[in-house]
Design a protein around this motif. Sequence first.
Motif, PDB file in Angstrom:
ATOM      1  N   VAL A 326       0.825  -1.216   0.000  1.00 52.80           N
ATOM      2  CA  VAL A 326       0.000   0.000   0.000  1.00 52.80           C
ATOM      3  C   VAL A 326       0.854   1.259   0.000  1.00 52.80           C
ATOM      4  O   VAL A 326       0.317   2.366   0.054  1.00 52.80           O
ATOM      5  N   GLY A 327       2.173   1.097  -0.066  1.00 55.77           N
ATOM      6  CA  GLY A 327       3.041   2.266   0.083  1.00 55.77           C
ATOM      7  C   GLY A 327       3.142   2.623   1.561  1.00 55.77           C
ATOM      8  O   GLY A 327       2.602   1.915   2.426  1.00 55.77           O
ATOM      9  N   ILE A 328       3.806   3.725   1.833  1.00 52.64           N
ATOM     10  CA  ILE A 328       3.979   4.110   3.233  1.00 52.64           C
ATOM     11  C   ILE A 328       2.649   4.631   3.756  1.00 52.64           C
ATOM     12  O   ILE A 328       2.279   5.784   3.512  1.00 52.64           O
ATOM     13  N   ALA A 329       1.904   3.762   4.416  1.00 54.32           N
ATOM     14  CA  ALA A 329       0.544   4.072   4.860  1.00 54.32           C
ATOM     15  C   ALA A 329       0.138   2.983   5.848  1.00 54.32           C
ATOM     16  O   ALA A 329      -0.747   2.181   5.583  1.00 54.32           O
ATOM     17  N   GLU A 330       0.811   2.963   6.980  1.00 55.90           N
ATOM     18  CA  GLU A 330       0.598   1.870   7.935  1.00 55.90           C
ATOM     19  C   GLU A 330      -0.832   1.835   8.453  1.00 55.90           C
ATOM     20  O   GLU A 330      -1.411   0.765   8.668  1.00 55.90           O
ATOM     21  N   GLU A 331      -1.415   3.009   8.679  1.00 56.62           N
ATOM     22  CA  GLU A 331      -2.776   3.034   9.218  1.00 56.62           C
ATOM     23  C   GLU A 331      -3.734   2.362   8.245  1.00 56.62           C
ATOM     24  O   GLU A 331      -4.578   1.551   8.623  1.00 56.62           O
ATOM     25  N   HIS A 332      -3.573   2.744   6.979  1.00 55.26           N
ATOM     26  CA  HIS A 332      -4.401   2.125   5.967  1.00 55.26           C
ATOM     27  C   HIS A 332      -4.189   0.614   5.948  1.00 55.26           C
ATOM     28  O   HIS A 332      -5.144  -0.159   5.844  1.00 55.26           O
ATOM     29  N   ALA A 333      -2.934   0.188   6.034  1.00 58.62           N
ATOM     30  CA  ALA A 333      -2.636  -1.248   5.945  1.00 58.62           C
ATOM     31  C   ALA A 333      -3.359  -2.024   7.040  1.00 58.62           C
ATOM     32  O   ALA A 333      -3.904  -3.105   6.793  1.00 58.62           O
ATOM     33  N   VAL A 334      -3.372  -1.479   8.249  1.00 63.12           N
ATOM     34  CA  VAL A 334      -4.018  -2.201   9.355  1.00 63.12           C
ATOM     35  C   VAL A 334      -5.526  -2.252   9.159  1.00 63.12           C
ATOM     36  O   VAL A 334      -6.158  -3.301   9.328  1.00 63.12           O
ATOM     37  N   ALA A 335      -6.111  -1.124   8.784  1.00 65.00           N
ATOM     38  CA  ALA A 335      -7.564  -1.117   8.556  1.00 65.00           C
ATOM     39  C   ALA A 335      -7.917  -2.005   7.367  1.00 65.00           C
ATOM     40  O   ALA A 335      -8.927  -2.726   7.390  1.00 65.00           O
ATOM     41  N   MET A 336      -7.087  -1.975   6.342  1.00 64.40           N
ATOM     42  CA  MET A 336      -7.339  -2.839   5.188  1.00 64.40           C
ATOM     43  C   MET A 336      -7.280  -4.310   5.608  1.00 64.40           C
ATOM     44  O   MET A 336      -8.119  -5.116   5.191  1.00 64.40           O
ATOM     45  N   ALA A 337      -6.322  -4.640   6.453  1.00 62.23           N
ATOM     46  CA  ALA A 337      -6.229  -6.020   6.946  1.00 62.23           C
ATOM     47  C   ALA A 337      -7.508  -6.401   7.702  1.00 62.23           C
ATOM     48  O   ALA A 337      -8.019  -7.520   7.557  1.00 62.23           O
ATOM     49  N   ALA A 338      -8.011  -5.462   8.497  1.00 57.77           N
ATOM     50  CA  ALA A 338      -9.269  -5.724   9.211  1.00 57.77           C
ATOM     51  C   ALA A 338     -10.382  -6.025   8.214  1.00 57.77           C
ATOM     52  O   ALA A 338     -11.196  -6.933   8.421  1.00 57.77           O
ATOM     53  N   GLY A 339     -10.420  -5.260   7.118  1.00 59.43           N
ATOM     54  CA  GLY A 339     -11.439  -5.479   6.093  1.00 59.43           C
ATOM     55  C   GLY A 339     -11.250  -6.799   5.363  1.00 59.43           C
ATOM     56  O   GLY A 339     -12.212  -7.526   5.111  1.00 59.43           O
ATOM     57  N   VAL A 340     -10.001  -7.121   5.043  1.00 61.05           N
ATOM     58  CA  VAL A 340      -9.718  -8.390   4.347  1.00 61.05           C
ATOM     59  C   VAL A 340     -10.203  -9.565   5.204  1.00 61.05           C
ATOM     60  O   VAL A 340     -10.875 -10.481   4.705  1.00 61.05           O
ATOM     61  N   ALA A 341      -9.886  -9.511   6.496  1.00 63.64           N
ATOM     62  CA  ALA A 341     -10.294 -10.612   7.374  1.00 63.64           C
ATOM     63  C   ALA A 341     -11.815 -10.659   7.515  1.00 63.64           C
ATOM     64  O   ALA A 341     -12.424 -11.730   7.511  1.00 63.64           O
ATOM     65  N   ARG A 342     -12.440  -9.497   7.609  1.00 60.55           N
ATOM     66  CA  ARG A 342     -13.901  -9.441   7.715  1.00 60.55           C
ATOM     67  C   ARG A 342     -14.543  -9.998   6.446  1.00 60.55           C
ATOM     68  O   ARG A 342     -15.627 -10.596   6.494  1.00 60.55           O
ATOM     69  N   GLY A 343     -13.860  -9.837   5.318  1.00 57.20           N
ATOM     70  CA  GLY A 343     -14.370 -10.350   4.052  1.00 57.20           C
ATOM     71  C   GLY A 343     -14.074 -11.824   3.843  1.00 57.20           C
ATOM     72  O   GLY A 343     -14.360 -12.366   2.769  1.00 57.20           O
ATOM     73  N   GLY A 344     -13.467 -12.472   4.842  1.00 61.97           N
ATOM     74  CA  GLY A 344     -13.294 -13.918   4.785  1.00 61.97           C
ATOM     75  C   GLY A 344     -11.935 -14.390   4.296  1.00 61.97           C
ATOM     76  O   GLY A 344     -11.658 -15.588   4.302  1.00 61.97           O
ATOM     77  N   ALA A 345     -11.082 -13.486   3.869  1.00 60.57           N
ATOM     78  CA  ALA A 345      -9.741 -13.901   3.447  1.00 60.57           C
ATOM     79  C   ALA A 345      -8.790 -13.829   4.647  1.00 60.57           C
ATOM     80  O   ALA A 345      -9.194 -13.450   5.746  1.00 60.57           O
ATOM     81  N   ARG A 346      -7.554 -14.243   4.438  1.00 57.02           N
ATOM     82  CA  ARG A 346      -6.613 -14.348   5.554  1.00 57.02           C
ATOM     83  C   ARG A 346      -5.415 -13.440   5.335  1.00 57.02           C
ATOM     84  O   ARG A 346      -4.468 -13.803   4.633  1.00 57.02           O
ATOM     85  N   PRO A 347      -5.422 -12.257   5.925  1.00 60.24           N
ATOM     86  CA  PRO A 347      -4.323 -11.318   5.715  1.00 60.24           C
ATOM     87  C   PRO A 347      -3.229 -11.401   6.778  1.00 60.24           C
ATOM     88  O   PRO A 347      -3.504 -11.639   7.960  1.00 60.24           O
ATOM     89  N   VAL A 348      -1.998 -11.207   6.345  1.00 63.25           N
ATOM     90  CA  VAL A 348      -0.885 -10.929   7.251  1.00 63.25           C
ATOM     91  C   VAL A 348      -0.304  -9.587   6.833  1.00 63.25           C
ATOM     92  O   VAL A 348       0.009  -9.392   5.652  1.00 63.25           O
ATOM     93  N   PHE A 349      -0.195  -8.679   7.792  1.00 64.12           N
ATOM     94  CA  PHE A 349       0.493  -7.409   7.517  1.00 64.12           C
ATOM     95  C   PHE A 349       1.769  -7.377   8.346  1.00 64.12           C
ATOM     96  O   PHE A 349       1.732  -7.500   9.562  1.00 64.12           O
ATOM     97  N   GLY A 350       2.895  -7.237   7.660  1.00 63.75           N
ATOM     98  CA  GLY A 350       4.166  -7.214   8.371  1.00 63.75           C
ATOM     99  C   GLY A 350       4.898  -5.904   8.202  1.00 63.75           C
ATOM    100  O   GLY A 350       4.944  -5.346   7.105  1.00 63.75           O
ATOM    101  N   THR A 351       5.458  -5.415   9.293  1.00 63.90           N
ATOM    102  CA  THR A 351       6.366  -4.266   9.218  1.00 63.90           C
ATOM    103  C   THR A 351       7.204  -4.233  10.492  1.00 63.90           C
ATOM    104  O   THR A 351       7.016  -5.038  11.408  1.00 63.90           O
ATOM    105  N   TYR A 352       8.132  -3.269  10.532  1.00 60.45           N
ATOM    106  CA  TYR A 352       8.984  -3.173  11.713  1.00 60.45           C
ATOM    107  C   TYR A 352       8.186  -2.712  12.930  1.00 60.45           C
ATOM    108  O   TYR A 352       7.253  -1.920  12.814  1.00 60.45           O
ATOM    109  N   SER A 353       8.629  -3.180  14.067  1.00 64.13           N
ATOM    110  CA  SER A 353       8.036  -2.780  15.345  1.00 64.13           C
ATOM    111  C   SER A 353       7.899  -1.264  15.448  1.00 64.13           C
ATOM    112  O   SER A 353       6.859  -0.739  15.847  1.00 64.13           O
ATOM    113  N   THR A 354       8.927  -0.543  15.053  1.00 63.92           N
ATOM    114  CA  THR A 354       8.916   0.919  15.227  1.00 63.92           C
ATOM    115  C   THR A 354       7.838   1.580  14.382  1.00 63.92           C
ATOM    116  O   THR A 354       7.279   2.614  14.766  1.00 63.92           O
ATOM    117  N   PHE A 355       7.477   0.952  13.256  1.00 64.06           N
ATOM    118  CA  PHE A 355       6.428   1.543  12.416  1.00 64.06           C
ATOM    119  C   PHE A 355       5.031   1.113  12.861  1.00 64.06           C
ATOM    120  O   PHE A 355       4.048   1.775  12.530  1.00 64.06           O
TER     121      PHE A 355
END
Lengths: 585, 585
Positions: A326-355
């Motif tokens: 998603v580019g540098i957009a961690e907030e979006h990535a987390v919310a998108m992951a929430a949506g992916v999981a709610r839609g029945g797919a299985r998301p993993v979002f990975g990034t560094y602890s500091t981000f």
Amino acid sequence: MYLEHISSPADIRGYTADQRRALAQEMRTALIRRTSMVGGHIGPNLGIIETVIALHTVFDSPRDQIIFDVSHQCYPHKMLTGRAGAYLDEAQYSGVSGFTNPEESPHDIFSIGHTSTSISLATGLAKARDLAGRSENIIALIGDGSLSGGEALEGLNVAGEMETGLIIILNDNDQSISENHGGMYRKLKELRETNGAAPDNLFRAMGLAYRYVADGNDAEALIAAFTAVKDTRRPVVLHIHTQKGKGLSFAEADPEGWHRHAPFHIESGAHKKIAAPDPYAAATVDFVLAEAQRNPNFVYLSAGIVGGINLTPADRAALGSQYVDVGIAEEHAVAMAAGVARGGARPVFGTYSTFFQRVYDQMAQDVCINRSPAVFLATGTSLYRSTDVTHLGFYDISIFSHIPNLVYLAPTSVAEHIAVLRWAVEQREHPVMIRMPYTGYDESPYPVRADYGTLNKSIVVTEGADAALIGVGNFAALASAAAAELAREGIHATVVNPLYLSGLDTALLDALKANHRLILTIEDGIIDGGFGQKVAAFYGAQGSVRVKNYGLPKQFFNRYNPDELARTYHLTAPQIAADVLRAMR
Amino acid sequence: MYLEHISSPADIRGYTADQRRALAQEMRTALIRRTSMVGGHIGPNLGIIETVIALHTVFDSPRDQIIFDVSHQCYPHKMLTGRAGAYLDEAQYSGVSGFTNPEESPHDIFSIGHTSTSISLATGLAKARDLAGRSENIIALIGDGSLSGGEALEGLNVAGEMETGLIIILNDNDQSISENHGGMYRKLKELRETNGAAPDNLFRAMGLAYRYVADGNDAEALIAAFTAVKDTRRPVVLHIHTQKGKGLSFAEADPEGWHRHAPFHIESGAHKKIAAPDPYAAATVDFVLAEAQRNPNFVYLSAGIVGGINLTPADRAALGSQYVDVGIAEEHAVAMAAGVARGGARPVFGTYSTFFQRVYDQMAQDVCINRSPAVFLATGTSLYRSTDVTHLGFYDISIFSHIPNLVYLAPTSVAEHIAVLRWAVEQREHPVMIRMPYTGYDESPYPVRADYGTLNKSIVVTEGADAALIGVGNFAALASAAAAELAREGIHATVVNPLYLSGLDTALLDALKANHRLILTIEDGIIDGGFGQKVAAFYGAQGSVRVKNYGLPKQFFNRYNPDELARTYHLTAPQIAADVLRAMR
């Protein structure tokens, strides 16, 4: 030589165009030589040399204030602000950090390492200036992928309403750390192709004035453009087109590979030393690729840094539509992951602890209130990883372990990490966050589980008595090592791997009371708000067992020696063993 | 009557235009009647009735998924999805919450209360749909000021690159909660004035397709527009112009005052009950106005909700350029505050505790690493405040108290709050965050200090022995009340106001060991990662003193009764006193 004689920006102000060209060449040579020896963010810095020369020619730093977004592209700025020696003289190479740092120089306005903050910081400086009736120029230099971060876009929008002078320079090198992502980058391309004339200009849409500079590596063109906006009374965006890696053929040809680079041979571009592969990341990549094959509904999300596990271009190609950057957009990535999981797919979002620090609210609201069974992989979670103050990776336990509904796990070995990850991806009950190990057991000293659904169940690694050592994640092995030292002294301590950071194994903790007087918690994180304090609070209500928390104090460390830091806070096996012996006497 | 017969959206699909108009009128009447009796977000919901009728006419919810941003504008949606009774029948008014809630209905996709998340969530649903090869419509409805939040802008950018069907409806009512802020709103106005034709279209600049609907309160026009984009294969923005508060004259005339409203007389719009003014907020407003007069470099920052202290239009006018509302953009506000302080002025940024959750990273990086002496005011920090799961105000201690360099304070009375605030604004050493009291002492039982620069120095409110009650912030008064109960039983407990949440008064804690066997910590927050666990960890290393932590468990509570919740977790004076008596025996 010009560079060695430059002690402040004033020294270059009388330069001719030829002198500036010579200076740029010297800077490029010095940058390449230094990076070839000690590594660093070579690509972005090579691209921005002329911009920085032009900035320091037109503006009067530090009276005029220049803010470097992310600030890993500050090397040329440091060269021209009294720190040339650190780029010319091998003996002084370690004298400066890789980021702007007000403790180094009054020309560095902020200590910055996370992206997308420069415009917001600049609006604050501008407001303070206006209240005080001063008139200095405030310049935010942003680019290299940072523009997609929400804070930068909020900043553009607020700047667009401020009726005051503010100069935003978009360093457009058509490249983020890995790739640029998002619809805006297609439009920036149109602007580049039309010399800034294309319709639907993002900056104008935010209410800002706009100017385009086609050759952002032409110092003379930049000087003209900067002069034209100097002392502006309204916010303006200067969109400059630069070439990432300019002047180093390998970096020009492979901007992603040379965004940041380890020491290399200047002639060939070959690494001087092949880094040992991180076994945890390597196993994670293998798992991700296999899982994507097995389950067409599996998707790996990344926010601009190839998922924190260094997915190669080939890995990403193999994942196809099962990989989303998603580019540098961690907030979006987390919310998108929430949506992916709610839609029945299985998301993993990975990034560094500091981000991950940027997404507390999205984890709490979008993910955990909704019990969305998304999976989050925090990497670099160790005091032995990044030592820059802006990139410390050991605050995550204190941030995330108290969010309700989140299962936060700290596996201790490759085998346990992959077992936990597999369970997390297969289950549909819980949001799960995993602290990918960075150091620790080479091999797991016990069989791993297939199912981690019985929450908060710790693993007793070694059964003993008198003292119990609870070693969290990376430091499980340290707990075992300390126990081994104690065994030599005749004390047979219990060793526990708690695994779950988000809850306590109260049955085990209760049982330990029977034959243990001293409990140690040892974690690769800060003590304040960490795992150990939860254990201390559990026993505190009874007052019968002593609990000692090992970890780091709440403090910002910068460019530290990890081994020294560990020794300072007794995070070595001999020190822990000695402490236990002293306490047990 | 149509409304009472609607049990699912399918029931309205055969309606004629006349029937829809009649339905809208019924819905408006029901909304106004209900809100006049129980209060609620009347303005946004009145504006969106026709949109929701059109949505449920064209799309097939819950197969097609509609996400309501912020979701306080979900009342008409609830009316048409099996919950009409909760809007028609006074006895059922409490049957639904004010936000979408999947536990209420399959038509509610997420539990949402914070702004700017809908587009990101929608991209996730779209990704899951595409992986599974399904074809439902995914619709994000955003507006009412939410578009300025960084997460929404990140979402637009990512959506702009997705080559898949996604419908984003911008409900443009030219109004946020207080006012819209940012350069983009000027451009939205141009779009409204040109029927969508103005240049520099933000959405197109993000790579999205765009359509404008001039009358967003005309269900027929909306049905035509929605039908045109239904089953789209690419992301599209529908910009619809609605009127906030439509159909209630008071709300049309004063959209800010009627964004959310307490029970009122339908004829006059007058409040049924004059709410008692919050003494803490009132004193803060007085301080802010006086300080702005005294110091021309003082500035109050707000992020769309009038600073969390309900600054009136008159207050804002009086502050002039010393007041900045950045719109809904908390991350920007915190970074801007860091910049303002770095520039030598004195900023205070105030908002609700629950919205501070979005700025952990900015507090850590922009403010605290840089030791920028900005001041942050967290309001609504109590279990007695908002009881909606998305707006809980009692997580802030666990989030912010472990950020290095931040001085986090919990004053206990009006006098102490203002003294602390005055010190915070005058000093230049520390970033300071203040937990504005919500309940607690009417008057301070001790003189306040002029200087709080000696960090972590607690206040001994009552000297006693055997048991010590450490009552944090709002609950300092509760600790004193419990001590008074104990005194009747002959136990003269010590009462301590710790004031500083970000560090311990270790000298005092050490001294307490001499003649106290039991320490209680009592805080208006969760126990996990809270203040009490730090105290427990301090004593845990010695094992000689028992520590009991009082507070809430790590759990999401929704629409709870605060008094009941307090009783459940023994947060009442008689319960605490009884616990102490039992423990001391």
